[in-house]
Design a protein around this motif. Structure first.
Motif, PDB file in Angstrom:
ATOM      1  N   THR A   1       1.251  -0.886   0.307  1.00  0.00           N
ATOM      2  CA  THR A   1      -0.086   0.345   0.301  1.00  0.00           C
ATOM      3  C   THR A   1       0.674   1.043  -0.151  1.00  0.00           C
ATOM      4  O   THR A   1       2.016   0.907   0.009  1.00  0.00           O
ATOM      5  CB  THR A   1      -1.411  -0.363   1.322  1.00  0.00           C
ATOM      6  OG1 THR A   1      -0.128   0.266   2.220  1.00  0.00           O
ATOM      7  CG2 THR A   1      -1.755  -1.170   1.678  1.00  0.00           C
ATOM      8  N   SER A   2       0.716   2.782  -0.281  1.00  0.00           N
ATOM      9  CA  SER A   2       0.984   3.583  -0.256  1.00  0.00           C
ATOM     10  C   SER A   2       1.737   3.906   1.111  1.00  0.00           C
ATOM     11  O   SER A   2       2.455   5.215   1.488  1.00  0.00           O
ATOM     12  CB  SER A   2      -0.161   4.909  -0.987  1.00  0.00           C
ATOM     13  OG  SER A   2      -1.366   4.983   0.148  1.00  0.00           O
ATOM     14  N   GLY A   3       0.436   3.503   2.311  1.00  0.00           N
ATOM     15  CA  GLY A   3       0.918   3.616   3.247  1.00  0.00           C
ATOM     16  C   GLY A   3       2.064   2.665   4.022  1.00  0.00           C
ATOM     17  O   GLY A   3       2.879   2.692   5.339  1.00  0.00           O
ATOM     18  N   GLY A   4       2.701   1.764   3.049  1.00  0.00           N
ATOM     19  CA  GLY A   4       3.755   1.358   3.264  1.00  0.00           C
ATOM     20  C   GLY A   4       3.234  -0.984   3.592  1.00  0.00           C
ATOM     21  O   GLY A   4       3.906  -1.639   4.260  1.00  0.00           O
ATOM     22  N   SER A   5       2.220  -0.719   4.336  1.00  0.00           N
ATOM     23  CA  SER A   5       1.696  -2.386   4.450  1.00  0.00           C
ATOM     24  C   SER A   5       1.892  -2.563   3.208  1.00  0.00           C
ATOM     25  O   SER A   5       1.795  -2.538   2.212  1.00  0.00           O
ATOM     26  CB  SER A   5       0.306  -2.086   5.281  1.00  0.00           C
ATOM     27  OG  SER A   5       0.304  -1.238   6.282  1.00  0.00           O
ATOM     28  N   ILE A   6       1.722  -4.482   3.546  1.00  0.00           N
ATOM     29  CA  ILE A   6       2.755  -5.682   2.913  1.00  0.00           C
ATOM     30  C   ILE A   6       1.734  -6.566   3.618  1.00  0.00           C
ATOM     31  O   ILE A   6       1.803  -7.263   4.213  1.00  0.00           O
ATOM     32  CB  ILE A   6       4.090  -5.572   2.363  1.00  0.00           C
ATOM     33  CG1 ILE A   6       4.349  -4.548   2.418  1.00  0.00           C
ATOM     34  CG2 ILE A   6       4.388  -6.577   1.815  1.00  0.00           C
ATOM     35  CD1 ILE A   6       6.162  -4.360   2.444  1.00  0.00           C
ATOM     36  N   ASP A   7       1.291  -7.645   1.762  1.00  0.00           N
ATOM     37  CA  ASP A   7       0.092  -8.526   2.410  1.00  0.00           C
ATOM     38  C   ASP A   7       1.244  -9.189   1.360  1.00  0.00           C
ATOM     39  O   ASP A   7       1.335  -8.975   0.119  1.00  0.00           O
ATOM     40  CB  ASP A   7      -1.112  -8.416   2.137  1.00  0.00           C
ATOM     41  CG  ASP A   7      -1.885  -7.769   2.657  1.00  0.00           C
ATOM     42  OD1 ASP A   7      -2.720  -6.369   2.179  1.00  0.00           O
ATOM     43  OD2 ASP A   7      -1.688  -7.972   3.938  1.00  0.00           O
TER      44      ASP A   7
END
Length: 119
Positions: free
Chosen positions: A51-57
């Protein structure tokens, strides 16, 4: 707006590849960026998303082996794939949620790049 993917190819099991996907065109901002894959006779599945916020899946099947990253200045997302297995063979597609300069948000897909892992 378009996404251009590159970096696929043929590699032996245990090898590595790095995929790249660059967004271009009338872009205001990019939200989520990610990679999906589709193996023959299977449905398209999520591989990794950032995500643009840096969350990763990550998909469970690639955790510990694949790493997703992005360069916001280049509007590019990368997928570093290590310890590749034959079951990773698929067409890999990049995906991005892009806000264009008309302030319209939609999802875009790259053209797909084939990854083949030989045993």
């Amino acid at each position: 707006v378009q996404l251009q993917a590159s970096g696929g190819g043929l590699v032996q099991a245990g090898g590595s590849l790095r995929l790249s996907c660059a967004a271009s065109g009338s872009i205001f901002s990019i939200n989520d960026m990610g990679w999906y894959r589709q193996a023959p006779e299977k449905q398209r599945e999520l591989v990794a998303r950032l995500t643009s916020g840096g969350s990763i899946d990550y998909a469970d099947s690639v955790k510990g082996r694949f790493t997703i990253s992005r360069d916001n200045f280049k509007n590019t997302v990368y997928l570093q794939m290590n310890s590749l297995k034959p079951e990773d063979t698929a067409v890999y597609y990049c995906n991005a949620a892009i806000v264009d300069r008309r302030m319209i948000t939609r999802a875009y897909w790259g053209q797909g790049t084939l990854v083949t892992v030989s045993s």
